[in-house]
Each structure stands twice: as structure tokens, then as C-alpha cells.
Scaffold this motif. Structure first.
Motif, mmCIF file in Angstrom:
data_model
loop_
_atom_site.group_PDB
_atom_site.id
_atom_site.type_symbol
_atom_site.label_atom_id
_atom_site.label_comp_id
_atom_site.label_asym_id
_atom_site.label_seq_id
_atom_site.Cartn_x
_atom_site.Cartn_y
_atom_site.Cartn_z
ATOM 1 N N LEU A 85 0.838 -1.397 0.090
ATOM 2 C CA LEU A 85 -0.156 -0.150 -0.082
ATOM 3 C C LEU A 85 0.870 1.094 -0.118
ATOM 4 N N THR A 86 2.016 1.165 0.828
ATOM 5 C CA THR A 86 2.900 2.177 0.771
ATOM 6 C C THR A 86 3.388 2.591 -0.499
ATOM 7 N N SER B 286 2.023 1.638 -3.621
ATOM 8 C CA SER B 286 0.993 2.034 -4.342
ATOM 9 C C SER B 286 0.466 3.771 -4.323
ATOM 10 N N THR B 287 0.610 3.830 -2.993
ATOM 11 C CA THR B 287 0.137 5.309 -2.726
ATOM 12 C C THR B 287 1.309 6.424 -2.849
ATOM 13 N N HIS C 238 8.538 -5.611 -0.605
ATOM 14 C CA HIS C 238 7.055 -6.190 -0.603
ATOM 15 C C HIS C 238 7.187 -7.449 -1.218
ATOM 16 N N PHE D 60 -6.990 -7.174 0.433
ATOM 17 C CA PHE D 60 -7.591 -6.878 1.799
ATOM 18 C C PHE D 60 -8.628 -8.047 2.327
ATOM 19 N N VAL E 238 -3.446 -0.905 8.155
ATOM 20 C CA VAL E 238 -3.850 -1.344 7.041
ATOM 21 C C VAL E 238 -5.095 -0.341 6.433
ATOM 22 N N LEU F 97 -3.693 3.056 5.501
ATOM 23 C CA LEU F 97 -2.933 3.243 4.220
ATOM 24 C C LEU F 97 -3.935 2.822 3.181
ATOM 25 N N GLY F 98 -4.881 1.835 3.291
ATOM 26 C CA GLY F 98 -6.063 1.649 2.163
ATOM 27 C C GLY F 98 -6.752 2.979 1.932
ATOM 28 N N ARG G 142 -4.801 5.062 0.013
ATOM 29 C CA ARG G 142 -4.616 4.629 -1.459
ATOM 30 C C ARG G 142 -6.049 5.029 -2.096
#
Length: 193
Positions: free
Chosen positions: A29-30, A32-33, A49, A129, A162, A165-166, A169
Motif C-alpha cells: 500500500l505504501t 501504491s500510494t 514487498h 484486503f 492497513v 494506508l487503504g 490509497r
């Protein structure tokens, strides 16, 4: 040899597998964001990852192997591949079985990423998820440590990380994040006039 050695090992490998899974999801997530922009190299985050994802598969395999070796509950191989097949806590173990299959699907499609359509890879990867949620429920309901304050606090903390971060994102403007991540730091700063 301690009569409970396999049980202790199964508990330890389950907690380690969950920790590795959480770290893999968090770093994914880190990545992708682009939360850190260019502060941390995206290539490094990608490799970390992937490495953590592979380690979580290995730790999950160790978790299953130690449970099979333990003679107290007497698990069967089918208990780990078919949801609700287990005689001991079938609902709680079903969450683990679902998490196991999702983990395998994500890992296999990630290894085949260059050979399969990107859309398929992304669709399967988004089940991370569900995998994370199933692993949380499995750990809290099936594990004997799930009722301890330490494990419950750890589960709440990982869920919060999570979720945060979600949300980042989900809410981050994707085009702006890509543009800012590809520019040098000086070009991203807003001019003062």
C-alpha cells in the motif's frame, strides 16, 4: 522433547506469518500510494514487498506443517485445503483456509505477472484486503493466543495501519501522485509568489 513443541511452533509460525503478511500488505500500500514519494526508492519498496510476500507463504507453509505434526488436535491435510472440513473449530479454521488460498493466488499471479494480463493481476492482487481480513479473523478465533491482550492489541494496531494506508490509497488522486513521484523534489514544491 517437549510434548507441546509442535503446538508452540504452530502458534509461533502463525504469528510470524501474520506479521509478514501485514508488513507485505503495508509496504504494498505504501508503494501504491507513493506515500514517501522519492524518499524511499520505489524499486526497493517493490522488492521488499515481494520478499515479504514470499516469506509469508513460507511461514504459512511452516504453520500448516507444524499443525500437521502436532498430535493434540490431529489435523488432517484436508482441514487446510477445504473450508469447514475441520472437526476442531471449523468456522475459525475456514477463515484460515480462505486466507491460505487467497495468499497462494496472489503469490502465483505475482510470480506470473509478466505473462498474464495486467487487469487479471490487479484484480487478484486487490483480494489482498480480503486475505488480510480473513487472516485477522482466523488468528483471533482459531489461535489460542487470540484471547490475549497482546495479540488483540497487535491485531487492532495492524488493522488500523492497513485501514489508514487503504484509505490513503483510495482517496489519493492517482494522476497527481504519479506526476509528483516522477518529478524531482525541487519541481514538486509549489512556487511562492
Amino acid at each position: 522433547m517437549n510434548a507441546h513443541l509442535w503446538w508452540y511452533l504452530s502458534r509461533a509460525t502463525g504469528l510470524v506469518a501474520f506479521g509478514l503478511l501485514t508488513a507485505s500488505v503495508a509496504f504494498g500500500l505504501t508503494l501504491s500510494t507513493r506515500l514517501f514519494g522519492r524518499t524511499i526508492a520505489p524499486v526497493w519498496l517493490t522488492e521488499l514487498h515481494r520478499f515479504l510476500g514470499a516469506l509469508s507463504v513460507i511461514a504459512t507453509g511452516a504453520h500448516i506443517a507444524t499443525l500437521l505434526a502436532d498430535s493434540y488436535v490431529q489435523f488432517r491435510l484436508i482441514d487446510f485445503v477445504v473450508p469447514f472440513a475441520a472437526r476442531w473449530k471449523p468456522g475459525a479454521l475456514a477463515w484460515g483456509v480462505v486466507a491460505f488460498w487467497l495468499l497462494l493466488a496472489i503469490e502465483v499471479t505475482s510470480l506470473m505477472m509478466k505473462r498474464i494480463p495486467r487487469k487479471l493481476w490487479r484484480m487478484v492482487h486487490m483480494t489482498s484486503f480480503a486475505l488480510f481480513g480473513a487472516a485477522v479473523v482466523h488468528g483471533l478465533r482459531a489461535g489460542t493466543d487470540g484471547s490475549t491482550a497482546l495479540v488483540q492489541t497487535g491485531a487492532i494496531a495492524t488493522v488500523m495501519i492497513v485501514l489508514f494506508l487503504g484509505l490513503v490509497r483510495l482517496l489519493a488522486p492517482r494522476g497527481a501522485a504519479r506526476r509528483n513521484a516522477s518529478r524531482p523534489a525541487a519541481a514538486v514544491a509549489t512556487p511562492t509568489s
